[in-house]
Design a protein around this motif. Sequence first.
Motif, mmCIF file in Angstrom:
data_model
loop_
_atom_site.group_PDB
_atom_site.id
_atom_site.type_symbol
_atom_site.label_atom_id
_atom_site.label_comp_id
_atom_site.label_asym_id
_atom_site.label_seq_id
_atom_site.Cartn_x
_atom_site.Cartn_y
_atom_site.Cartn_z
ATOM 1 N N UNK A 218 70.360 70.039 50.529
ATOM 2 C CA UNK A 218 69.516 71.034 49.410
ATOM 3 C C UNK A 218 69.569 72.494 50.326
ATOM 4 N N UNK A 219 70.754 72.813 50.927
ATOM 5 C CA UNK A 219 70.774 74.193 51.271
ATOM 6 C C UNK A 219 71.163 75.111 50.183
ATOM 7 N N UNK A 220 70.622 76.117 50.498
ATOM 8 C CA UNK A 220 70.849 77.407 49.451
ATOM 9 C C UNK A 220 71.300 78.529 50.153
ATOM 10 N N UNK A 221 72.322 79.289 49.672
ATOM 11 C CA UNK A 221 72.990 80.389 50.076
ATOM 12 C C UNK A 221 71.981 81.660 50.118
ATOM 13 N N UNK A 222 72.091 82.420 51.214
ATOM 14 C CA UNK A 222 71.115 83.434 51.305
ATOM 15 C C UNK A 222 72.054 84.731 51.804
ATOM 16 N N UNK A 223 71.847 85.768 51.122
ATOM 17 C CA UNK A 223 72.642 87.022 51.337
ATOM 18 C C UNK A 223 71.576 87.758 52.469
ATOM 19 N N UNK A 224 72.318 88.042 53.651
ATOM 20 C CA UNK A 224 71.625 88.653 54.699
ATOM 21 C C UNK A 224 71.737 90.196 54.861
ATOM 22 N N UNK A 225 73.050 90.422 54.813
ATOM 23 C CA UNK A 225 73.658 91.692 54.668
ATOM 24 C C UNK A 225 74.469 92.101 53.475
ATOM 25 N N UNK B 47 80.239 95.505 55.437
ATOM 26 C CA UNK B 47 79.809 94.302 56.177
ATOM 27 C C UNK B 47 79.008 93.459 55.322
ATOM 28 N N UNK B 48 79.435 92.398 55.032
ATOM 29 C CA UNK B 48 78.608 91.266 54.185
ATOM 30 C C UNK B 48 78.462 90.153 54.885
ATOM 31 N N UNK B 49 77.074 89.612 54.838
ATOM 32 C CA UNK B 49 76.766 88.148 55.696
ATOM 33 C C UNK B 49 75.943 87.340 54.837
ATOM 34 N N UNK B 50 76.522 86.213 54.687
ATOM 35 C CA UNK B 50 75.359 85.285 53.993
ATOM 36 C C UNK B 50 75.598 83.977 54.621
ATOM 37 N N UNK B 51 74.393 83.176 54.690
ATOM 38 C CA UNK B 51 74.511 81.864 55.244
ATOM 39 C C UNK B 51 73.600 80.830 54.432
ATOM 40 N N UNK B 52 73.704 79.689 54.893
ATOM 41 C CA UNK B 52 73.016 78.650 54.118
ATOM 42 C C UNK B 52 71.642 78.265 54.853
ATOM 43 N N UNK B 53 70.666 78.058 54.227
ATOM 44 C CA UNK B 53 69.549 77.617 54.705
ATOM 45 C C UNK B 53 69.035 76.420 54.142
ATOM 46 N N UNK B 54 68.057 75.575 54.924
ATOM 47 C CA UNK B 54 67.450 74.533 54.314
ATOM 48 C C UNK B 54 68.120 73.109 54.646
ATOM 49 N N UNK B 55 67.638 72.146 54.209
ATOM 50 C CA UNK B 55 68.238 70.642 54.714
ATOM 51 C C UNK B 55 69.848 70.673 54.234
ATOM 52 N N UNK C 203 84.171 82.362 56.056
ATOM 53 C CA UNK C 203 83.417 82.346 54.866
ATOM 54 C C UNK C 203 82.123 83.043 54.653
ATOM 55 N N UNK C 204 81.507 83.140 55.777
ATOM 56 C CA UNK C 204 80.114 83.719 55.896
ATOM 57 C C UNK C 204 80.135 85.284 56.034
ATOM 58 N N UNK C 205 81.263 85.709 56.321
ATOM 59 C CA UNK C 205 81.250 87.349 56.718
ATOM 60 C C UNK C 205 82.483 87.862 56.209
ATOM 61 N N UNK C 206 82.245 89.105 55.522
ATOM 62 C CA UNK C 206 83.376 89.683 55.171
ATOM 63 C C UNK C 206 83.320 91.140 55.626
ATOM 64 N N UNK C 207 84.259 92.057 55.596
ATOM 65 C CA UNK C 207 84.250 93.438 56.163
ATOM 66 C C UNK C 207 84.668 93.654 57.374
ATOM 67 N N UNK C 208 84.815 94.648 57.922
ATOM 68 C CA UNK C 208 85.379 95.124 59.296
ATOM 69 C C UNK C 208 84.360 95.490 60.121
ATOM 70 N N UNK C 209 84.583 95.102 61.562
ATOM 71 C CA UNK C 209 83.808 95.855 62.716
ATOM 72 C C UNK C 209 84.772 96.140 63.578
ATOM 73 N N UNK C 210 84.763 97.546 63.893
ATOM 74 C CA UNK C 210 85.952 97.960 64.713
ATOM 75 C C UNK C 210 85.613 98.666 65.904
ATOM 76 N N UNK C 211 86.350 98.663 67.035
ATOM 77 C CA UNK C 211 85.855 99.618 68.348
ATOM 78 C C UNK C 211 87.118 100.685 68.369
ATOM 79 N N UNK C 212 86.551 101.810 68.151
ATOM 80 C CA UNK C 212 87.400 102.824 68.361
ATOM 81 C C UNK C 212 88.514 102.795 67.103
ATOM 82 N N UNK C 213 88.075 102.263 66.048
ATOM 83 C CA UNK C 213 89.204 102.192 64.962
ATOM 84 C C UNK C 213 90.263 100.927 65.011
#
Length: 669
Positions: free
Chosen positions: A37-44, A26-34, A82-92
């Motif tokens: 002038x937004x900058x990408x920040x990697x959260x996970x 699981x990867x998650x990044x989002x843009x912060x700021x005005x 485009x902000x999230x990649x990876x898988x989140x599953x419930x019981x596969x």
Amino acid sequence: MSSNQIEYSSKNEAQSKASVISFHGLKYETAFGPKRQKEQKKILRNVSGVFEPGLNAIMGPSGCGKTSLLDLLAKRRDVRPDEVSGQVLLNGREYPKCFKQLTGYVVQDDVVFGSLTVKENIIFAANLRLKTSSAKERDEIVRDLLSELNLDKCADTRLGTELIKGVSGGEKKRCHLATEMITQPQILFLDEPTTGLDAYMSYSVMSSLRQLADNRGCTIIFNIDQPRLYIYTMFDKLHLLSCFGQTVYHGKAQHALRYFANLGLICESHNNPADFFLDIIMENSDSGEVLQNSGRDNLAMKFDNDRRGDIVTSFKSDQIVVSYPNSDHDEEEVIDKKNLPKMFQDSAEALQMLSECDQILSLSQNYKLEQIRNKNKNNFSVGFILQVLFLMQRQVKDFVRNPEACFLPPIVAIASGLVCGIVWFDLQLTGTGFQNYFGALINAVMILCFQNIAAVEIFIRGRAIFMHELSNGYYSYFAFFVSKMLSDMLLMQFLPTLLFVNFFYWMAGLPSDFGIYIFSILTGIVLCMCSSAIACLFSIALNDVSMAANLMSKTLILSFLFAGLMVNIASVSKGLSWLQYISIVRYGINCLSIPIIGPANFCGERSFKLENGTTLSGNICVSGRDLLDDQDMPYKGEEKWFNLGMVVVIWAVIIIMSFGKLLTLKKRK
């Protein structure tokens, strides 16, 4: 077959009712700021793990992405693809459409009605979220929950508001927990359940969660900051994040200390494990700043400026090496910091975690998800009418138990009616009577419009509760909106308007014709509804009471300005003159003036000077309709209904705009 596979196979029967959440890369990044002038920040960054029935804790320093991970697992965060990649599953498997019906989410702030008792808040949740048709069955479920969460003693105590003392913080948190447990969810998410609670209350809340996990087999996932030792020992599984959203440890909570001890990081016997984890993560956080979860020996490079020249920082093995290539002598400094994310990737615990993920995918056919059958197309437990009725029932209770909202508006309406009645007491149809009549009606319209400025708080005060309940599927947008409008009209508009109009109307000596009297009351109610709709629009569009009240007052002043009383509309430029057609003050004055002043004759001593200089005087009567013509209000009997209809049209347009704005609000936790 490995021991892990044997263990999983032997638990197939138990897993048929269990809920296991797994997340893979699981990867998650989002843009912060005005905006510009937004900058990408990697959260996970490439986070994986498995959460099974029991207490599953997410821990880490502030800003490491604990809440982001929790929200992504709970499907409570609006993100772009485009902000999230990876898988989140419930019981596969992918999350089903009924996922939110299978889960509960307890937010950090207690979003419950403070004026209602503990039991009433839980009953409200039961009425809207349980499909059982019998009230007796719902009462039994509520009673069992009160007992299970140790809320019996405070069941009939109000939660408390700013003015009313209520239950303790722990009891309020457990009440909120009960509203989420009312549907017996298979999975429960909690955002920092111990925040704002003392040690005893924190233990009480966590003990309740431990009991729910043991008795019901719930999968409980939560993030928490530095719990005490006796709380930490309740955890089944622990997921530790670094300062930069990387996995530092994932596994059984009771094995975490042994894992770090094998890395040479030993927790003192007197130290709290939660504090120890935070200390070692912070002390070794530099390596996580540039680590992108790569498995290479030379993991990353970063460049900075120093007074001695360019600094090159590299990571070799598990050490940080700082070199200064532009210095007189090639200098190299070794900083003894451990690369915790990389060390976990290479550990046996990480291999076991990945093995569990693979087994969940391969054994997904053995999991049976309890699907919730719902005959309603919108997946609500009750229909639209019942939603409105239950919402109005709660709003009536909240209104009656709020002294300011319940008693102040009628008192203000009576006081305003008395003052106006005294000032314009027993108006006479004299030669100067028209000015008094017309001034009295203008003042009445302004009071009816401005008395609703306080209504801007109607939505702002309960916005957090509304957003939470909407996200959890309590009711629809339209049901909430209709209930608010109906309750506002019946509780906040009808009685104050009736009181004001009655005191003012009869004290001022206005026509005793029953039809005119009823029409005046109707006009007052419609004007109040329209001004209240304006307040509703601003309260939905803005989240600040003072700003909403300020804009509403400016809007009403503008409406008064273009009513034709303070400025000649004919002299106003065409670019602004159209505002007269949306002035509720103008239509309101017309509504009252046409039936009250129009049929009257104003008689008195008057003097007229002719062109030849002769002055004539005598008792002259002038009809109200002629005087209204002078005020650019052509008198026609049916005009009063036209003006009233225009106020209704403006009200309808504002209501539609308000509902449209309500639909744009994003569903939150």
